[in-house]
Design a protein around this motif. Structure first.
Motif, PDB file in Angstrom:
ATOM      1  N   PRO A  22       0.863  -1.463   0.040  1.00 37.13           N
ATOM      2  CA  PRO A  22       0.423  -0.382   0.014  1.00 37.13           C
ATOM      3  C   PRO A  22       0.870   1.099   0.279  1.00 37.13           C
ATOM      4  CG  PRO A  22      -0.885  -1.586   1.728  1.00 37.13           C
ATOM      5  CD  PRO A  22       0.777  -2.007   1.278  1.00 37.13           C
ATOM      6  N   THR A  92      -5.916   3.432  -1.795  1.00 33.54           N
ATOM      7  CA  THR A  92      -4.810   3.531  -1.338  1.00 33.54           C
ATOM      8  C   THR A  92      -5.142   5.218  -0.802  1.00 33.54           C
ATOM      9  OG1 THR A  92      -3.529   4.153  -3.159  1.00 33.54           O
ATOM     10  CG2 THR A  92      -3.434   1.787  -1.467  1.00 33.54           C
ATOM     11  N   PRO A 152      -6.542   0.141   3.368  1.00 31.82           N
ATOM     12  CA  PRO A 152      -7.042   0.124   1.523  1.00 31.82           C
ATOM     13  C   PRO A 152      -8.177  -0.208   1.024  1.00 31.82           C
ATOM     14  CG  PRO A 152      -5.035  -0.977   1.573  1.00 31.82           C
ATOM     15  CD  PRO A 152      -5.260  -0.202   3.198  1.00 31.82           C
TER      16      PRO A 152
END
Length: 858
Positions: A22, A92, A152
């Motif tokens: 992420p 994200t 996310p």
């Protein structure tokens, strides 16, 4: 060969996807640059036509400068801007602006909520790891605010819902950031995680706290959560990567005796479409000191369609349990290219607890039907009916039709075989052509093809959103790539001698021919690669050293085989095994002045390489060659050949072995010397010990380099240690199961220690003394981290390969190993020189030895 190259590319392409970090999956998804079309951006309302949703693009001023919902926004209103991303996406980051409209507007959202959906039917509300739903927005109309989503989300449709306390007008411009969710996983179901309560330890909650599905009857249903958030758990499951969360947060875990079906955990996985699955990767904790181990085996069933039944034939995979290394690790489960829309997997316990932090799947795109072979035959049968069946209007006795159909099917099979043979011959031809070329650069697109045993590499990606964490924890700042293309290379074209690369017809570069690197590179035809018992090689040496070999050339003495007493098997390879043995009477047998391992008794610990009696003739010949090569090596820091057993099968060579084992295991079990370690009798080493080890390894490699020997696998696992901390460089690491995770395994090719290999070795297949220097730098890094972690531990094998492409491109994006806290700055600078992108910039082993020697006292 070209077939090996294809296999490597396929493996790289399938294994890279689904491993998402992420922190670096932060690519603009297309609001600002228009890749997201106007028709994919909708809204619950709009104030004017010129403030419609199509104008909600970050940093753009079209229309009236933003999307504005109709009227004054009240605290109870639920107006939204909706974006269809076109495919499942790992989201994200969200960026927002207000309406500036060239200084004529001043509307913005001070806060907003985020809803998302994977199917546009079931909508879910985003919550932070601490349960907060409202995201802080803008403070003015012109500055953009970038918010990371922790956790996310995986979605195709996204809604931004402005939130306000007073009644006010609101306008928004938006950009979304992330990367494609190539896994295709849309939900998993599993038992709820459990509490770990053990005497003497704090309570750890191993639940899936970010799961966005339902919780029914202590089971998670229909959602995604921490197993797909890209956060890989640490070796100690009580230590978390996030702040202000509870112990055990990174793992989902279960206790063996607390489930309804003891002995296993059953999980269901649902995907967006039918896929052809190659493997499943499960990141599992292995802290066996607290009763946690990776699963002992897994059995997976497949369902081709949602309304179908589970197929009767499962795939079963048994893991190799490790009771020596407590590190968490990925376990790769091969799925044999089975086609399915859903999977059901049962993970069987190996101990009291089982804990997972990530699960990802690799698939080969759209699968062939399960009856593809029969479909091909059916095509042939159709042609048979068209061209071979008799005309019904024709006179004579009608045929029953079976014979023409059979003929058509056979013709189809023959045609397919001819096509396959043609493709094989064509691939061999192309391979021979490519072997004569190292680089081909296309003038229009600036792409580079690399051959001669290397990879074909490409990269076609837009840069990620600016972040204060462009590189974090040594993780590659690029998403996984299907393939790597090296664009705009700065590497000058190779010459026969100047850059250390040799064309296939060049014999040998000597220093006066213009070679500026640390050692000459020998042409492929002039290198002997010894297979040995592991199926790979210990050293690559000039052919002139073994150009003629008979048994009378072996100078090592023949030792009585019956005086070798087996202690344990150290490892095994394709052609034989390595055993730890006691050699009875070896000191007397060798006599005074002969090389002896440490030991004062009559029995001495030795390592015995044994060739299988059924080994190939080539392996047998290579084994004898290795004996001759080993007998020539005479250095205090190189493993010594003591004697042989070659008068009868199985052929054996007896080498030194130190009672302290290999350096990796020795250091990983120790801490740095301190008052605390002395007080608690904790095994420790001092900084001077580490420097002494470094000097010895550089001395041994200096000796090998003087003989133009290339080791190819220098690492702490291949350095043996005696009780006086004397180091001898060996080659047992590749054959030992304990270190199997240090090697990148490719079907049909030798395993590769890619985390220790120079970029030119991975991409171009070039192994020189300069590439050994690179590996020496990684070995130093291992030493000064006390071998507590693997090099590039947060990168998958595929990301390590991608990183070598960044070294080739040399655009400042390559990831280096971090500076170990124990390492003096001057020594880390020396490591960085070992990892120089250009070969002439790397030090020689002579220079490394001279640089390290002053750090060690007389």
């Amino acid at each position: 060969t070209i077939m090996h190259l294809f296999l490597l590319l396929i493996l790289h392409a399938t294994a890279a996807v689904g491993q998402i970090d992420p922190a670096h999956c932060r690519y603009a998804l297309g609001m600002e640059d228009g890749r997201i079309r106007d028709e994919d951006i909708t809204a619950s309302s709009q104030w004017y036509e010129t403030t419609g949703p199509q104008y909600a693009r970050l940093n753009r001023e079209e229309g009236e400068g933003a999307w504005c919902p109709q009227g004054q926004l009240e605290p109870s209103d639920t107006q939204y801007l909706q974006v269809d991303l076109g495919r499942l996406t790992f989201l994200t980051v969200v960026g927002t602006q207000g309406r500036y409209a060239r200084n004529s507007g001043n509307e913005f959202a001070r806060a907003y909520r985020l809803n998302y959906s994977r199917d546009s039917v079931l909508w879910k509300s985003w919550k932070s790891r601490l349960g907060k739903e409202v995201i802080q927005g803008n403070k003015n109309a012109y500055e953009s605010v970038i918010n990371d989503l922790h956790p996310p989300v995986i979605a195709r449709h996204v809604r931004l819902i402005p939130v306000t306390k007073p009644s006010t007008a609101v306008c928004m411009r938006v950009e979304l950031y992330g990367c494609p969710w190539d896994d295709g996983l849309i939900s998993y179901s599993a038992p709820e995680g459990q509490l770990l309560m053990a005497p003497g330890y704090p309570v750890a909650s191993l639940n899936d706290s970010t799961y966005d599905g339902a919780h029914e009857r202590r089971r998670l249903l229909g959602g995604l959560g921490q197993l797909t958030d890209g956060v890989v758990g640490l070796d100690d499951f009580l230590v978390t990567r996030q702040l202000q969360v509870w112990l055990g947060y990174d793992y989902l875990g279960w206790r063996n005796d607390s489930l309804g079906a003891p002995g296993h955990v059953e999980m269901d996985f649902l995907f967006d479409k039918q896929r052809n699955f190659t493997s499943m990767k499960v990141h599992s904790n292995n802290m066996f000191s607290r009763g946690v181990k990776i699963f002992s085996s897994v059995t997976c069933w497949f369902k081709p369609r949602l309304i179908a039944s589970w197929e009767a034939e499962p795939v079963t995979f048994k893991t190799v349990l490790d009771d020596r290394n407590p590190s968490a690790r990925y376990v790769t489960v091969p799925l044999r290219r089975r086609a399915a829309r859903a999977l059901r997997c049962r993970f069987f316990f190996a101990d009291v607890w089982m804990m997972f932090s990530e699960i990802s799947f690799q698939s080969g795109g759209k699968p062939l039907p399960s009856s593809s072979c029969f479909s091909l035959l059916s095509v042939g049968c159709v042609f048979a009916r068209l061209y071979f069946l008799p005309d019904p209007s024709a006179s004579g006795r009608p045929d029953d039709g079976n014979t023409p159909i059979l003929i058509g099917c056979l013709v189809t099979i023959i045609l397919l075989l001819v096509i396959i043979i043609f493709l094989i011959l064509w691939c061999q031809y192309v391979c021979k052509v490519l072997e004569k070329v190292d680089f081909l650069s296309h003038p229009d697109v600036g792409q580079v093809w690399v051959s001669s045993g290397g990879l074909l590499i490409s990269s076609l990606r837009s840069p990620p959103v600016a972040s204060q964490r462009a590189v974090q924890d040594g993780v590659l700042a690029r998403p996984s790539l299907v393939s790597i293309w090296m664009t705009q290379p700065s590497l000058s074209p190779p010459t026969a001698c100047g850059g250390g690369y040799a064309e296939p017809d060049v014999t040998q570069c000597t220093p006066h021919q213009g070679f500026h690197g640390p050692a000459p590179h020998y042409a492929e035809t002039d290198i002997v690669r010894l297979q040995g018992v592991t199926g790979s090689n210990m050293y690559a040496v000039p052919a002139l050293t073994v150009d003629s070999l008979t048994r009378k050339d072996i100078s090592a003495a023949e030792f009585p085989r019956q005086q070798l007493v087996f202690r344990e098997k150290l490892g095994e390879g394709q052609f034989g095994e390595v055993h730890l043995c006691e050699a009875e009477g070896l000191p007397e047998f060798l006599g005074e002045g002969s090389p002896l391992p440490d030991g004062d008794g009559c029995s001495v610990l030795v390592a015995v390489k044994q060739l299988r009696p059924d080994a190939t003739s080539q392996a047998r010949n290579d084994f004898l060659k290795e004996i001759k090569i080993m007998s020539r090596l005479n250095d205090p820091n190189i493993i010594r050949l003591l004697c042989v057993c070659v008068t009868s099968d199985p052929l054996c060579m007896v080498t030194e072995y130190m009672e302290n084992g290999d350096l990796n295991m020795f250091l990983s079990q120790r801490e740095m010397e301190s008052t605390l370690t002395h007080a608690n009798s904790i095994p420790s080493v001092s900084l001077s010990d580490l420097l002494h080890m470094s000097v010895q390894i550089s001395s041994g490699m200096k000796y090998l380099a003087s003989l133009n020997f290339v080791h190819r696998d220098l690492a702490t696992r291949n350095c043996l240690l005696d009780r006086r901390l004397t180091i001898k460089i060996a080659d047992f690491g590749m054959s030992r199961n304990l270190y199997s995770s240090d090697y990148y395994r490719i079907q049909g090719r030798a395993v590769l220690p890619i985390r220790w290999m120079a970029w030119e070795s991975i991409l171009l297949g070039k192994f020189t003394t300069a590439s050994d220097v690179w590996a020496f730098g990684v070995t130093l890094w291992e030493i000064f981290t006390l071998c507590k972690e693997q090099p590039y531990s947060l990168l998958s094998d595929e990301q390590v390969i991608e990183n070598t492409g960044e070294f080739f491109r040399n655009q400042g994006r390559q990831i280096f190993l971090y500076a170990p806290p124990l390492c003096p700055p001057s020594l880390f600078e020396l490591m960085m020189r070992c990892w120089s992108r250009d070969i002439p910039d790397r030090p020689t082993f002579e220079g490394l030895y001279q640089a390290l020697r002053p750090h060690v006292g007389p």
